[in-house]
Design a protein around this motif. Structure first.
Motif, PDB file in Angstrom:
ATOM      1  N   PHE A 192     -25.576 -19.971 -40.061  1.00 31.24           N
ATOM      2  CA  PHE A 192     -24.286 -19.335 -40.324  1.00 31.24           C
ATOM      3  C   PHE A 192     -24.475 -17.820 -40.347  1.00 31.24           C
ATOM      4  O   PHE A 192     -25.500 -17.315 -40.818  1.00 31.24           O
ATOM      5  N   SER A 193     -23.472 -17.119 -39.845  1.00 30.99           N
ATOM      6  CA  SER A 193     -23.509 -15.657 -39.815  1.00 30.99           C
ATOM      7  C   SER A 193     -22.177 -15.113 -40.306  1.00 30.99           C
ATOM      8  O   SER A 193     -21.119 -15.671 -40.016  1.00 30.99           O
ATOM      9  N   ASP A 194     -22.243 -13.998 -41.069  1.00 32.94           N
ATOM     10  CA  ASP A 194     -21.011 -13.412 -41.580  1.00 32.94           C
ATOM     11  C   ASP A 194     -21.258 -11.945 -41.913  1.00 32.94           C
ATOM     12  O   ASP A 194     -22.401 -11.471 -41.930  1.00 32.94           O
ATOM     13  N   GLU A 227     -19.287  -8.097 -37.316  1.00 33.21           N
ATOM     14  CA  GLU A 227     -19.685  -9.503 -37.256  1.00 33.21           C
ATOM     15  C   GLU A 227     -20.745  -9.751 -36.182  1.00 33.21           C
ATOM     16  O   GLU A 227     -21.567 -10.661 -36.305  1.00 33.21           O
ATOM     17  N   TYR A 228     -20.735  -8.948 -35.140  1.00 33.13           N
ATOM     18  CA  TYR A 228     -21.670  -9.109 -34.033  1.00 33.13           C
ATOM     19  C   TYR A 228     -23.097  -8.748 -34.445  1.00 33.13           C
ATOM     20  O   TYR A 228     -24.062  -9.387 -34.020  1.00 33.13           O
ATOM     21  N   ASN A 256     -15.645 -15.086 -36.590  1.00 29.48           N
ATOM     22  CA  ASN A 256     -14.941 -14.017 -35.888  1.00 29.48           C
ATOM     23  C   ASN A 256     -14.941 -14.316 -34.391  1.00 29.48           C
ATOM     24  O   ASN A 256     -15.994 -14.281 -33.739  1.00 29.48           O
ATOM     25  N   GLU A 257     -13.786 -14.603 -33.847  1.00 30.51           N
ATOM     26  CA  GLU A 257     -13.683 -14.974 -32.438  1.00 30.51           C
ATOM     27  C   GLU A 257     -14.031 -13.816 -31.516  1.00 30.51           C
ATOM     28  O   GLU A 257     -14.606 -14.002 -30.432  1.00 30.51           O
ATOM     29  N   ALA A 258     -13.716 -12.579 -31.928  1.00 35.21           N
ATOM     30  CA  ALA A 258     -14.012 -11.411 -31.095  1.00 35.21           C
ATOM     31  C   ALA A 258     -15.513 -11.238 -30.903  1.00 35.21           C
ATOM     32  O   ALA A 258     -15.981 -10.907 -29.807  1.00 35.21           O
ATOM     33  N   ALA A 259     -16.312 -11.457 -31.976  1.00 36.64           N
ATOM     34  CA  ALA A 259     -17.767 -11.341 -31.866  1.00 36.64           C
ATOM     35  C   ALA A 259     -18.316 -12.388 -30.906  1.00 36.64           C
ATOM     36  O   ALA A 259     -19.261 -12.108 -30.144  1.00 36.64           O
ATOM     37  N   ILE A 260     -17.756 -13.569 -30.921  1.00 32.69           N
ATOM     38  CA  ILE A 260     -18.206 -14.625 -30.006  1.00 32.69           C
ATOM     39  C   ILE A 260     -17.926 -14.234 -28.563  1.00 32.69           C
ATOM     40  O   ILE A 260     -18.762 -14.427 -27.674  1.00 32.69           O
TER      41      ILE A 260
END
Length: 501
Positions: A348-350, A393-394, A427-431
């Motif tokens: 998990f990442s945050d 988040e990236y 975070n969808e943007a980081a993905i």
């Protein structure tokens, strides 16, 4: 002298040193000899009763000069995450972990360089008072001692059919048909486990052929971690150290707290606050940092308080005291590794965007699991200021990827291959940044060391998956929570009370 270990250690000196003979040229001409000292120590059991008086001859190694007296002195040491992987694998394979100890460990290493030491104090030869010892083997506090010991140990195990880990140089594995034995070494402490007891007995005999060993039975404590093995799993905790810390800092009668940190107000530099004793504050932080080896529930609070060690104020001391009051309420909490359960690698990442009020830098967080077993966790302030939540988040996603890649390579030595490991990010943007190589105003400034996650994704080593923020365990390491939400995350980390296992 009343020191039971004294005669053995001193007699061992005759076997590892050569005394110069009269009439020969002094071998130390143009070189210096190192002086020695006796170190006396009382060894106590868990109840504080003295069980052994020990005396050890040591070299004043701090007087050695790099390049003259020694060159390469690096010796491998197992990471704490590697120990947790070992225990997680033991719980998965359902075998018992045993522990052994090497006596006078550094006296076995062979010294390659010409080194001379003075005669021990109170044991100077009256006929040759000016002569010195030439070392054939190492002594304690010699810079070369750890490296020499590992070289001796490695050669011995390789000769008996053990394979050394490619990533973790302190891991040794031997396979026999469908059975195997796994050995992890940390200087003089050795833990081992096998699918059959015969391989454990064989390893003990192999070690006792060359070294003086003591078998400690089932593993109960290692590197400050208390280990409780049962038929259902393995529990890692530091209950004894928690009790000692509470008593040392006089929190035994303190009122218990529900969480390690208040939700509001956030901890700041407090420039107008009342200064407190820096030494006492750092002592409190040091004890708490040691506890984070098995207590991920206090990691974020401890990291926040540790940032203010240079100029601690009364508000910071109050925050530290709350952590101890939280420990007072939950002293018996540890990591649970169940037996015969799934063994999949995921993470998990945050991030907490702009979480630091001082410099507006974000806090990166991550945690890695093997099935239901929490192996490692991270909480660190980012080095640069992120200009968007996507970037914030990236960065932790990339750091989490680094830890996952290391774990993948570590597990290869165990014969387990984990490719395309999922990393959960909310975070969808980081993905999308990871998947999209087109540089634009929001991504072109991100450092290359962060973008390496793209390469790992293309090689199908990892992949990012979206997860709801309420299910992102790493969120616990980014901000303080209220009790209800905090307890949910602690349960997701698979932390249980000692009495519940």
């Amino acid at each position: 002298m009343g020191f039971v270990s004294f005669e053995m250690r001193f007699s061992h000196l005759n076997s590892i040193c050569t005394v110069t003979r009269p009439g020969l040229q002094n071998p130390t001409r143009g070189k210096k000899s190192l002086d020695t000292r006796w170190v006396f120590r009382n060894k106590q059991d868990d109840s504080g009763v003295i069980v052994r008086n020990k005396a050890c001859l040591v070299v004043r190694g701090f007087r050695q000069i790099e390049g003259l007296d020694y060159t390469e002195v690096y010796a491998p040491v197992a990471r704490l995450e590697a120990i947790r992987i070992f225990l997680a694998y033991a719980s998965y394979m359902n075998f018992t972990v045993y522990q052994m100890d090497v006596k006078t460990v550094f006296l076995y290493g062979e010294v390659k360089k010409e080194i001379y030491v003075d005669q021990p104090p109170s044991f100077i030869n009256s006929k040759f008072p000016n002569h010195v010892y030439k070392l054939d083997k190492a002594l304690y506090d010699l810079h070369q001692a750890p490296r020499a010991w590992y070289a001796t140990l490695i050669d011995h195990l390789l000769q008996h059919g053990y394979t050394r880990g490619t990533i973790d140089q302190t891991l040794f594995i031997k396979r026999q048909d469908n059975d195997q034995i796994v050995v992890q070494i940390y200087v003089d402490d050795i833990i081992l486990g096998s699918t059959i007891e015969a391989l454990c007995h064989e390893f003990q005999q192999v070690m006792k052929k060359r070294f003086e060993m003591s078998s400690l039975g089932e593993m109960t404590m290692f590197l400050g971690l208390q280990v409780k093995q049962s038929s259902t799993g393995i529990l890692l905790h530091q209950g004894k150290y928690v009790e000692e810390s509470l008593e040392k800092f006089e929190f035994k009668d303190a009122k218990a707290a529900n969480t390690p940190m208040f939700e509001r107000p956030l901890l700041s530099s407090d420039p107008d606050g009342e200064p407190v004793d820096q030494t006492h504050y750092r002592s409190l932080i040091a004890s708490l940092m040691h506890l984070t080896a098995s207590r991920p529930d206090i990691v974020f609070a401890v990291c926040q308080c540790a940032r203010h060690q240079a100029n601690p104020k009364h508000s910071h001391l109050t925050a530290v005291k709350r952590i101890f009051r939280y420990l007072k309420g939950r002293p018996k909490l540890g990591l649970w590794y169940p037996k015969n359960h799934e063994f999949d690698l995921y993470a998990f990442s945050d991030s907490n965007y702009g979480g630091c009020d001082i410099d507006r830098k974000s806090t990166s967080a991550g945690c890695q699991f093997l099935g239901d077993r929490l192996i490692s966790w991270q909480c660190k302030k980012q080095q640069t200021v992120s200009t968007s939540t996507a970037e914030a988040e990236y960065v932790p996603a990339s750091a989490c990827c680094s830890q996952v890649i290391w774990m993948q390579h570590q597990l290869l030595d165990y014969g387990m291959n984990f490719l395309d490991t999922p990393i959960f990010c909310d975070n969808e943007a980081a993905i999308q940044i990871m998947k999209n190589h087109v540089q634009h105003s929001k991504t072109k400034h991100i450092d290359i060391k962060i973008h390496f996650i793209r390469d790992c994704y293309e090689r199908k080593l990892i992949h990012l998956e979206s997860v709801h923020i309420d299910n992102n365990v790493a969120d616990l390491f980014t901000k303080p929570f209220a009790k209800a939400h905090f307890d949910v995350f602690v349960a997701m980390l698979k932390m249980i009370l000692f009495d519940d296992c």
